[in-house]
Design an enzyme around this catalytic site. Structure first.
Site, PDB file in Angstrom:
ATOM      1  N   SER A  42       7.272  67.965 -26.795  1.00 61.56           N
ATOM      2  CA  SER A  42       6.620  66.646 -26.795  1.00 61.56           C
ATOM      3  C   SER A  42       7.633  65.538 -26.545  1.00 61.56           C
ATOM      4  O   SER A  42       8.629  65.450 -27.253  1.00 61.56           O
ATOM      5  CB  SER A  42       5.967  66.364 -28.153  1.00 61.56           C
ATOM      6  OG  SER A  42       5.021  67.320 -28.449  1.00 61.56           O
ATOM      7  N   HIS A  73      -1.696  64.402 -20.291  1.00 63.58           N
ATOM      8  CA  HIS A  73      -0.612  65.377 -20.474  1.00 63.58           C
ATOM      9  C   HIS A  73      -0.158  65.857 -19.111  1.00 63.58           C
ATOM     10  O   HIS A  73      -0.944  66.437 -18.374  1.00 63.58           O
ATOM     11  CB  HIS A  73      -1.124  66.585 -21.257  1.00 63.58           C
ATOM     12  CG  HIS A  73      -0.540  66.688 -22.625  1.00 63.58           C
ATOM     13  ND1 HIS A  73       0.084  67.807 -23.090  1.00 63.58           N
ATOM     14  CD2 HIS A  73      -0.495  65.796 -23.629  1.00 63.58           C
ATOM     15  CE1 HIS A  73       0.498  67.603 -24.323  1.00 63.58           C
ATOM     16  NE2 HIS A  73       0.141  66.391 -24.676  1.00 63.58           N
ATOM     17  N   HIS A  95      -0.327  74.122 -26.699  1.00 62.96           N
ATOM     18  CA  HIS A  95      -0.225  74.218 -28.157  1.00 62.96           C
ATOM     19  C   HIS A  95      -1.429  74.937 -28.744  1.00 62.96           C
ATOM     20  O   HIS A  95      -2.564  74.739 -28.298  1.00 62.96           O
ATOM     21  CB  HIS A  95      -0.149  72.813 -28.776  1.00 62.96           C
ATOM     22  CG  HIS A  95       1.050  72.031 -28.407  1.00 62.96           C
ATOM     23  ND1 HIS A  95       1.043  71.114 -27.387  1.00 62.96           N
ATOM     24  CD2 HIS A  95       2.306  72.030 -28.925  1.00 62.96           C
ATOM     25  CE1 HIS A  95       2.257  70.571 -27.288  1.00 62.96           C
ATOM     26  NE2 HIS A  95       3.031  71.105 -28.203  1.00 62.96           N
ATOM     27  N   TYR A  97      -2.763  74.231 -31.504  1.00 64.64           N
ATOM     28  CA  TYR A  97      -3.681  73.256 -32.112  1.00 64.64           C
ATOM     29  C   TYR A  97      -4.635  72.610 -31.107  1.00 64.64           C
ATOM     30  O   TYR A  97      -5.622  71.992 -31.488  1.00 64.64           O
ATOM     31  CB  TYR A  97      -2.909  72.167 -32.896  1.00 64.64           C
ATOM     32  CG  TYR A  97      -2.003  71.287 -32.058  1.00 64.64           C
ATOM     33  CD1 TYR A  97      -2.498  70.299 -31.203  1.00 64.64           C
ATOM     34  CD2 TYR A  97      -0.621  71.433 -32.142  1.00 64.64           C
ATOM     35  CE1 TYR A  97      -1.653  69.503 -30.447  1.00 64.64           C
ATOM     36  CE2 TYR A  97       0.228  70.643 -31.397  1.00 64.64           C
ATOM     37  CZ  TYR A  97      -0.294  69.682 -30.558  1.00 64.64           C
ATOM     38  OH  TYR A  97       0.557  68.899 -29.804  1.00 64.64           O
ATOM     39  N   ALA A 125       9.814  68.847 -30.860  1.00 65.99           N
ATOM     40  CA  ALA A 125       9.974  67.787 -31.858  1.00 65.99           C
ATOM     41  C   ALA A 125       9.615  68.402 -33.195  1.00 65.99           C
ATOM     42  O   ALA A 125       8.674  69.191 -33.276  1.00 65.99           O
ATOM     43  CB  ALA A 125       9.028  66.636 -31.533  1.00 65.99           C
ATOM     44  N   MET A 228       4.966  72.491 -34.638  1.00 69.30           N
ATOM     45  CA  MET A 228       3.684  73.128 -34.292  1.00 69.30           C
ATOM     46  C   MET A 228       3.753  73.916 -32.983  1.00 69.30           C
ATOM     47  O   MET A 228       2.753  74.044 -32.283  1.00 69.30           O
ATOM     48  CB  MET A 228       2.595  72.050 -34.183  1.00 69.30           C
ATOM     49  CG  MET A 228       2.448  71.183 -35.420  1.00 69.30           C
ATOM     50  SD  MET A 228       1.277  69.858 -35.149  1.00 69.30           S
ATOM     51  CE  MET A 228       1.544  68.848 -36.618  1.00 69.30           C
ATOM     52  N   SER A 229       4.942  74.430 -32.656  1.00 72.65           N
ATOM     53  CA  SER A 229       5.066  75.129 -31.362  1.00 72.65           C
ATOM     54  C   SER A 229       6.184  76.163 -31.418  1.00 72.65           C
ATOM     55  O   SER A 229       6.625  76.559 -32.484  1.00 72.65           O
ATOM     56  CB  SER A 229       5.354  74.105 -30.252  1.00 72.65           C
ATOM     57  OG  SER A 229       6.656  73.560 -30.425  1.00 72.65           O
ATOM     58  N   ASN A 252      11.405  62.952 -37.469  1.00 78.08           N
ATOM     59  CA  ASN A 252      10.983  62.274 -38.706  1.00 78.08           C
ATOM     60  C   ASN A 252      11.421  63.131 -39.889  1.00 78.08           C
ATOM     61  O   ASN A 252      11.685  64.324 -39.721  1.00 78.08           O
ATOM     62  CB  ASN A 252       9.454  62.098 -38.723  1.00 78.08           C
ATOM     63  CG  ASN A 252       8.721  63.422 -38.563  1.00 78.08           C
ATOM     64  OD1 ASN A 252       8.748  64.044 -37.491  1.00 78.08           O
ATOM     65  ND2 ASN A 252       8.094  63.872 -39.630  1.00 78.08           N
TER      66      ASN A 252
HETATM   67  N1  HPA Z   1       5.439  68.201 -38.994  1.00 76.70           N
HETATM   68  C1  HPA Z   1       4.978  69.052 -38.058  1.00 76.70           C
HETATM   69  N2  HPA Z   1       5.234  68.918 -36.778  1.00 76.70           N
HETATM   70  C2  HPA Z   1       6.014  67.915 -36.378  1.00 76.70           C
HETATM   71  C3  HPA Z   1       6.526  66.991 -37.294  1.00 76.70           C
HETATM   72  C4  HPA Z   1       6.223  67.144 -38.684  1.00 76.70           C
HETATM   73  O1  HPA Z   1       6.651  66.365 -39.545  1.00 76.70           O
HETATM   74  N3  HPA Z   1       7.267  66.092 -36.590  1.00 76.70           N
HETATM   75  C5  HPA Z   1       7.194  66.476 -35.293  1.00 76.70           C
HETATM   76  N4  HPA Z   1       6.429  67.572 -35.161  1.00 76.70           N
END
Ligand code: HPA
Length: 291
Positions: A42, A73, A95, A97, A125, A228-229, A252
């Protein structure tokens, strides 16, 4: 709106012939024979824009290739050269999700293998679970926790085609030690050493971010970053004998304190990827010259 799950592009299993037809079609369209594939996470798709001698194939024009159902996308396979080295980039991944089944998520990886690719670089990410990580750090993935796999969502479930690999592939050597050493060396040379980390990536299915209790659980399990990947793609890559290097951009810090006002949000994820994208691009493009 059509979702990935309801479209014909999401399937439970694919035949060897389908993967082969996709690969043969691509081999007939391009003279490039990349040994390195890069799956852009991402906000990290800018890497593909840097390629020289580019040849671009939109996912929807590639036979049997899954198509992106998410508006806006970029979904394309980009062949070209990075610092003179041929590679192929997935600009936009699939993904779980989004509603794709786990076999569809990993479809491109087997195609890479049939194209003659030997090494896959996966980027993503991720949220930082390790308290010593800072936002903007880059984590070399040394191992993973396949949480969807615990719940039966393993891309290798079902019939095993021995032409790709063994029924029970080893995963204790999933992330190539030599490539990790090369990445560390390259990071030092490129001025990225001060924000390079090494740790364990845990995949959750998403798309909801983690609760505080879930983050605390993942920390106890020994995970350093959560996303998530990546994990399904790595499992399939290792099954078919590809070497893997994984890089997580810590976009983050996860929330583990009930008194914290912080909330995980997609805007922060995108902001951090924008801030670090050039560093990551420099790191990856110099790295491919050494593989
Ligand atoms: N959690 C899950 N997936 C993510 C996050 C997170 O804090 N940040 C970027 N992808």
């Amino acid at each position: 709106m059509e979702t990935a799950a309801s479209s014909t592009s999401s399937r439970c299993r694919y035949s060897y012939e389908e993967y082969k037809e996709t690969a043969d079609w691509l081999l007939a369209q391009t003279e490039q024979r990349p040994k390195v594939a890069i799956i852009c996470g991402s906000g990290l798709g800018g890497l593909a824009d840097l390629l020289g001698d580019k040849q671009v194939f939109k996912y929807e024009e590639i036979p049997h290739f899954p198509t992106s159902t998410v508006p806006g996308h970029a979904g394309q396979l980009v062949f070209g050269t990075l610092q003179g080295r041929e590679c192929v980039c997935m600009q936009g991944r699939f993904h779980f999700y989004e509603g794709y089944d786990i076999h569809t998520v990993t479809y491109p990886v087997r195609v890479f293998s049939l194209l003659g690719v030997e090494t896959v670089i996966v980027t993503n990410a991720a949220g930082g679970l390790n308290g010593s990580y800072n936002v903007g750090d880059v984590m070399l993935i040394k191992d993973h926790i396949n949480m969807p796999g615990f719940a039966g969502q393993n891309p290798l479930s079902g019939h095993n085609d021995n032409r790709f690999g063994d029924r029970f592939p080893c995963m204790s050597d999933a992330y190539d030690r030599k490539l990790m050493a090369l990445a560390k060396q390259t990071a030092e040379e490129q001025g990225c050493g001060s924000f390079l980390q090494e740790g364990v990536y845990c995949m959750l299915a998403g798309p909801s971010y983690e609760t505080i209790a879930e983050c605390r659980l993942l920390q106890m399990l020994g995970a350093d970053a959560v996303g998530m990947s990546t994990v399904p793609e790595v499992v399939v890559a290792r099954h078919c004998g590809l070497r893997v290097l994984g890089l997580s951009l810590i976009t983050n810090k996860v929330v583990t304190d009930y008194d914290s006002p912080e909330k995980a949000n997609h805007e922060e994820v995108l902001e951090t990827t924008q801030r670090r994208t050039q560093d990551l691009q420099r790191l990856v493009s110099h790295l491919v010259t050494k593989i």
